[in-house]
Design a protein around this motif. Structure first.
Motif, short mmCIF file in Angstrom:
data_model
loop_
_atom_site.label_atom_id
_atom_site.label_comp_id
_atom_site.label_asym_id
_atom_site.label_seq_id
_atom_site.Cartn_x
_atom_site.Cartn_y
_atom_site.Cartn_z
N LYS A 110 43.18 48.91 38.88
CA LYS A 110 43.06 48.11 37.71
C LYS A 110 42.62 48.83 36.46
O LYS A 110 42.87 48.25 35.37
CB LYS A 110 42.14 47.01 38.02
CG LYS A 110 42.36 46.07 39.09
CD LYS A 110 41.24 44.99 39.37
CE LYS A 110 41.64 44.12 40.17
NZ LYS A 110 40.73 42.71 40.30
N TYR A 156 41.68 47.88 31.23
CA TYR A 156 41.08 47.39 32.34
C TYR A 156 41.78 46.04 32.40
O TYR A 156 41.60 45.20 31.62
CB TYR A 156 39.63 47.47 32.54
CG TYR A 156 39.04 46.47 33.72
CD1 TYR A 156 39.15 47.12 35.12
CD2 TYR A 156 38.55 45.20 33.72
CE1 TYR A 156 38.79 46.51 36.06
CE2 TYR A 156 38.10 44.54 34.78
CZ TYR A 156 38.25 45.32 35.85
OH TYR A 156 37.85 44.58 37.25
N ASN A 163 44.33 42.07 29.78
CA ASN A 163 43.78 43.46 29.99
C ASN A 163 42.97 43.45 28.97
O ASN A 163 43.25 42.99 27.70
CB ASN A 163 44.89 44.32 29.89
CG ASN A 163 45.75 44.43 31.10
OD1 ASN A 163 45.43 43.56 32.22
ND2 ASN A 163 47.07 44.90 30.99
#
Length: 406
Positions: A110, A156, A163
């Motif tokens: 991720k 992330y 994001n």
């Protein structure tokens, strides 16, 4: 893969050796110089639109895009700039070649990480005022240098649609300007040399949003914010007359690096086409010149508008290479934030580009063309008509994979 990177890196180092001046603009005398970095070759070819999250390209304008990487990517780019400078009575031409960026992006689940080097701004000009019947003095002005950024960032994936990213940038560089004044038929003149050593840290935070509208089409959104940061300038000045060097007392400065806010959105079909727009607001009124006695310019807040997109005829075509090429285009308008002779200096450009896939890999060569105009030849100012050729190399592959067989 590693061999390709080494060869490309060597070529770029050769490029840098010819690129001591990244601009030929007299406007680079003011502030921190001419801001050169406007994105990677891919985003520049779309007028600077950077809302699209690409799994095999590094997006250096929004750190949240690092989280979208699926392959480790090495990216580097350079450009060649041809400029025609016009006043109401004169015209000159100049050429410059420069490195634009070197960066590596690494996916990690991720998370995604990026780091690299950006030559952010540049000073580069040479102006000669010759003596005439009313003035016995000739004067020459030159300037070189600029600001570089070393950056480290991470992104992330908060959800499948959102994001978040953050990067830190260390700014460093030197700016050196000279003025040389001499009498006609006199061998020695007076030389004033000004040197500014610059360093400081700033941060950038980003957010991206991506959501399916229907089975084919996707909406993209992007937010980027960089707060105001402080740069420290260590200033020096010397005056040389007939080989006698005299150091002059000048003040060091704490220099405000402007805050920046960008918002953009796009709509399209992934791996097929995209149309997007972006607006960037910068508090350029916080800028000031490197020395207190530099005058003739004031600064105002700047705004940049970008519109652009891309089209791929057939991303997975096995029969036609031309159908796998990415065709890009865009427009950019910018109020640069400089006001000279009570006239705001504006910049407008048209962009076109090609993304050329390298057979058998996820890597590609990106070529961009930019044609634009900055300033005006009226009001005792200078109009710059420029043509910029950008070349970007993007090598993507799976790194850090343990071999099953030796």
């Amino acid at each position: 893969m590693i061999k390709k990177i080494i060869v490309s890196f060597s070529l770029l180092l050769s490029l840098v050796s010819f690129a001591q001046e990244g601009t030929s603009s007299p406007y680079s005398f003011y502030g921190i110089g001419d801001v050169k970095f406007k994105g990677t070759a891919e985003t520049r070819a779309m007028g600077g639109v950077s809302v699209f999250s690409d799994s095999i390209h590094i997006n250096l304008q929004n750190p949240a895009h690092y989280a979208g990487l699926k392959l480790t990517t090495f990216s580097a780019g350079g450009s060649a700039l041809n400029t025609k400078l016009n006043t109401e009575s004169q015209s000159e031409k100049a050429r410059r070649t420069t490195l634009d960026y070197i960066a590596i992006g690494i996916p990690a689940g991720k998370f995604g990480f990026g780091f690299g080097l950006l030559p952010y701004s540049s000073v580069g000009y040479k102006i000669l005022n010759l003596a005439d019947d009313t003035n016995n003095f000739s004067t020459q002005y030159t300037g070189i240098g600029g600001i570089n950024k070393v950056f480290l960032g991470a992104g992330y994936a908060i959800t499948k649609k959102i994001n978040f990213g953050l990067d830190v940038q260390y700014n460093f560089g030197n700016i050196e300007t000279k003025s040389y004044r001499y009498l006609t038929d006199v061998q020695n003149g007076t030389i004033e040399e000004n040197l500014s050593k610059i360093q400081g840290v700033n941060f950038t935070a980003g957010l991206t949003y991506q959501s399916k509208v229907d089975k084919k089409h996707t909406f993209f959104g992007s937010l980027v914010y960089s707060p105001k940061a402080n740069l420290k300038l260590s200033n020096e000045r010397t005056i040389t007359v007939s080989d006698q060097v005299d150091e002059q007392p000048v003040q060091n400065l704490n220099f405000d690096f402007p805050s920046r806010f960008s918002i953009g959105s796009g709509f399209g079909e992934v791996r097929k086409w995209l149309v997007g727009a972006e607006v960037t607001l910068q508090s350029s009124s916080d800028l000031k010149n490197r020395f207190d006695d530099i005058n003739g310019v004031v600064f105002e807040n700047s705004t940049r508008y970008s519109v652009g997109g891309y089209f791929i005829p057939n991303y997975g075509s096995f029969t036609s290479y031309f159908k796998r090429i990415t065709y890009r285009g865009g427009l950019r308008y910018e109020n640069t934030g400089m006001v000279i002779q009570n006239k705001s200096i504006e910049d407008f450009a048209v962009n076109l580009g090609l993304g050329l896939p390298l057979n058998g890999t996820f890597s590609n060569l990106n070529i961009g063309f930019e044609m634009g105009k900055r300033g005006t030849k009226y009001y005792n100012l200078i109009e710059e008509n420029y043509f910029n050729l950008s070349i970007g190399l993007s090598f993507s592959d799976r790194w850090f994979v343990k071999r099953k067989y030796n």
